[in-house]
Design a protein around this motif. Structure first.
Motif, PDB file in Angstrom:
ATOM      1  N   ALA A 109       0.834  -1.206   0.000  1.00 29.96           N
ATOM      2  CA  ALA A 109       0.000   0.000   0.000  1.00 29.96           C
ATOM      3  C   ALA A 109       0.870   1.258   0.000  1.00 29.96           C
ATOM      4  CB  ALA A 109      -0.932  -0.013   1.208  1.00 29.96           C
ATOM      5  N   ARG A 110       1.943   1.227   0.792  1.00 26.42           N
ATOM      6  CA  ARG A 110       2.860   2.368   0.801  1.00 26.42           C
ATOM      7  C   ARG A 110       3.523   2.542  -0.555  1.00 26.42           C
ATOM      8  NH1 ARG A 110       7.855   3.113   0.560  1.00 26.42           N
ATOM      9  NH2 ARG A 110       8.368   0.891   0.733  1.00 26.42           N
ATOM     10  N   LEU A 111       3.904   1.414  -1.186  1.00 27.39           N
ATOM     11  CA  LEU A 111       4.512   1.473  -2.506  1.00 27.39           C
ATOM     12  C   LEU A 111       3.541   2.061  -3.533  1.00 27.39           C
ATOM     13  CD1 LEU A 111       6.475  -1.897  -2.836  1.00 27.39           C
ATOM     14  CD2 LEU A 111       7.432   0.409  -3.037  1.00 27.39           C
ATOM     15  N   SER A 112       2.272   1.685  -3.433  1.00 26.89           N
ATOM     16  CA  SER A 112       1.275   2.231  -4.359  1.00 26.89           C
ATOM     17  C   SER A 112       1.245   3.753  -4.266  1.00 26.89           C
ATOM     18  CB  SER A 112      -0.120   1.663  -4.050  1.00 26.89           C
ATOM     19  OG  SER A 112      -0.216   0.307  -4.405  1.00 26.89           O
ATOM     20  N   GLU A 113       1.192   4.252  -3.049  1.00 23.47           N
ATOM     21  CA  GLU A 113       1.141   5.706  -2.874  1.00 23.47           C
ATOM     22  C   GLU A 113       2.420   6.360  -3.377  1.00 23.47           C
ATOM     23  OE1 GLU A 113       0.185   9.126   0.512  1.00 23.47           O
ATOM     24  OE2 GLU A 113       0.053   6.995   1.028  1.00 23.47           O
ATOM     25  N   ASP A 114       3.555   5.758  -3.108  1.00 20.67           N
ATOM     26  CA  ASP A 114       4.829   6.329  -3.528  1.00 20.67           C
ATOM     27  C   ASP A 114       4.925   6.423  -5.047  1.00 20.67           C
ATOM     28  OD1 ASP A 114       7.683   7.144  -3.042  1.00 20.67           O
ATOM     29  OD2 ASP A 114       8.037   5.304  -4.166  1.00 20.67           O
ATOM     30  N   ILE A 115       4.524   5.369  -5.741  1.00 14.23           N
ATOM     31  CA  ILE A 115       4.606   5.357  -7.212  1.00 14.23           C
ATOM     32  C   ILE A 115       3.661   6.380  -7.814  1.00 14.23           C
ATOM     33  CG2 ILE A 115       4.103   3.963  -9.264  1.00 14.23           C
ATOM     34  CD1 ILE A 115       5.046   1.512  -7.512  1.00 14.23           C
ATOM     35  N   LEU A 116       2.418   6.390  -7.365  1.00 15.02           N
ATOM     36  CA  LEU A 116       1.415   7.270  -7.960  1.00 15.02           C
ATOM     37  C   LEU A 116       1.652   8.731  -7.602  1.00 15.02           C
ATOM     38  CD1 LEU A 116      -1.740   5.035  -7.391  1.00 15.02           C
ATOM     39  CD2 LEU A 116      -0.458   5.360  -9.517  1.00 15.02           C
ATOM     40  N   SER A 117       2.246   8.985  -6.446  1.00 14.16           N
ATOM     41  CA  SER A 117       2.478  10.373  -6.030  1.00 14.16           C
ATOM     42  C   SER A 117       3.556  11.049  -6.870  1.00 14.16           C
ATOM     43  CB  SER A 117       2.864  10.439  -4.552  1.00 14.16           C
ATOM     44  OG  SER A 117       4.122   9.822  -4.326  1.00 14.16           O
ATOM     45  N   ARG A 118       4.297  10.284  -7.656  1.00 12.03           N
ATOM     46  CA  ARG A 118       5.315  10.856  -8.519  1.00 12.03           C
ATOM     47  C   ARG A 118       4.697  11.565  -9.719  1.00 12.03           C
ATOM     48  NH1 ARG A 118       9.991   8.722  -6.516  1.00 12.03           N
ATOM     49  NH2 ARG A 118      11.244   9.622  -8.191  1.00 12.03           N
TER      50      ARG A 118
END
Length: 448
Positions: free
Chosen positions: A344-353
């Motif tokens: 879930a953290r990875l999802s946010e990190d990728i999309l927030s770019r």
């Protein structure tokens, strides 16, 4: 967003998901893009060809998730580590044998490991060809779905072909191989060895494979651009993603409107769901269930469209989780559970770019949070969870309950709804559950 999102910005950010699926350090595809575009320019490619090459380099690994489960099954291995280390092989028999023995069934029982090693020794060529063909064909199909040219699709198909004909899956030789693929394979190997040992290691490896893996003309072009110290200095910069964004040929035309963003989201949903047979179609179904709830709750069309996009991409972080965890039939141990929760953290990190995806990233990253604060990854409580997140979370759990999982069979809709109601107010918002229930009942009436 009014069609103002740069296509390269979207693809550069999403390529991070492909990097982690291949076990590569973040930014691998972006760095390959920097390397490959400079090689293409040295070779004299025109702007139209450079533009296709640029997208090929960012998307070369589009099919990477489609063979992950098979790798785990055949090699009894962590697919992420396997893929990472496999990229260091030069194809020589002693090196391949050492790799197979070291990476097959390291955590399996002796008898099981022995059977796997024997199977790979007997059928290794056929196995590797099948894995690469699946990966390349799947990646090309997704590239076409994303509206890229046939030249881009063909380059993805040819990515693992080698100049001397020893590559996979077709054994193409010389100029039978797409020029974009010849450049992309070199860029890929250059980045792998650059990240492991610096510029000298990358140059030495590329030169050693000239005429075997690589087109000698492409190697010559690489050596020319690599002679400039600034080439390597920029490659090591922390803002390389922004640099490569500015490198995009024809950037004034390359924007993604709302329809194109929907197509990209659907395409990456296929990449995400291909990681495991147990999640096939999951992202698409979560998008449907989210939309049903949102419609029932009076969302206007534009917001429903935005929420569907968030639903399609909510699990993109799962591309960074090994299939040995995703497909495990039993209870996860502590380390495996940490890895699973991290998606879930990875999802946010990728999309927030992606600047225009900032709000979407927050919703996607919170889809496992609970109203009572016992969710993950941040233990958010009810007052921190907006309605978009509550809708997506409800849809996600409902689909998980009504689909097969490694540890249980799919539940009937009625039982899944009763489980949601049991956690109403603690796990999920009761208004969202009620809206889902009404929407499903209405859909049944419409079908009847």
């Amino acid at each position: 967003m009014d069609g103002s999102v740069r296509l390269a910005e979207v693809l550069g950010a999403l390529s991070r998901a492909l990097d982690i699926t291949e076990g590569q350090p973040p930014g691998h595809c972006v760095r390959c893009c920097w390397i490959g575009v400079h090689v293409g320019r040295n070779l004299g490619l025109d702007e139209a060809a450079l533009r296709d090459l640029y997208y090929t380099l960012l998307l070369k690994d589009l099919g990477c998730s489609s063979n992950a489960a098979r790798i785990c099954e055949l090699y009894l291995a962590d697919d992420l580590t396997f893929k990472r280390d496999f990229k260091h092989l030069d194809g020589s028999l002693p090196q391949v044998l050492r790799f197979v023995i070291a990476h097959t069934g390291a955590e399996a029982g002796l008898a099981e490991r022995f059977r796997s090693v024997v199977n790979i020794m007997r059928n290794g060529g056929e196995i590797v060809t099948s894995l690469i063909e699946t990966r390349c064909q799947r990646g090309a199909a997704i590239a076409r779905q994303m509206r890229f040219s046939e030249d881009v699709a063909q380059a993805i198909i040819d990515l693992d072909e080698q100049w001397n004909g020893a590559g996979k899956p077709m054994g193409k030789i010389g100029t039978e191989i797409s020029l974009f693929a010849r450049i992309a394979l070199l860029a890929q190997v250059a980045d792998v060895f650059y990240m492991a040992g610096g510029p000298d290691a990358a140059l030495a490896e590329i030169k050693s494979r000239a005429g075997t893996w690589f087109d000698p003309a492409v190697v010559f072009a690489f050596c020319e651009v690599a002679a400039d110290a600034e080439f390597w200095t920029i490659l090591s910069r922390p803002d390389i993603e922004a640099v490569v964004l500015d490198l995009e040929p024809g950037q004034q035309d390359a924007v993604a409107d709302e329809n194109y963003l929907d197509d990209i989201a659907r395409a990456f949903a296929q990449v995400i769901d291909a990681k495991s047979s147990f999640t096939s179609g999951h992202s698409e179904r979560v998008a449907v269930f989210s939309d049903l709830i949102a419609e029932e709750m009076g969302y206007h069309a534009a917001r429903r469209r935005w929420l569907k996009r968030a639903a399609l991409l909510h699990d993109i972080g799962k591309l960074g989780v090994s299939n040995s965890v995703l497909d495990k039939p039993g209870k996860l141990d502590d380390d495996e559970w940490v890895s699973m929760r991290d998606h879930a953290r990875l999802s946010e990190d990728i999309l927030s770019r992606i600047g225009a995806f900032a709000d979407l990233a927050v919703v996607a990253g919170a889809h496992h949070e609970r109203l009572d604060g016992k969710g993950y990854p941040n233990g958010k409580t009810a007052d921190e969870l907006d309605l978009d997140t509550r809708i997506l979370s409800t849809a996600d759990v409902f689909d998980a309950l009504t689909a097969d999982r490694p540890y249980r069979k799919a539940m009937p809709v009625s039982k899944a709804l009763s489980i949601l109601w049991e956690g109403a107010g603690a796990s999920h918002d009761p208004t969202c559950i009620a809206a889902l229930e009404r929407a499903l009942a209405r859909s049944e009436r419409d079908v009847a």
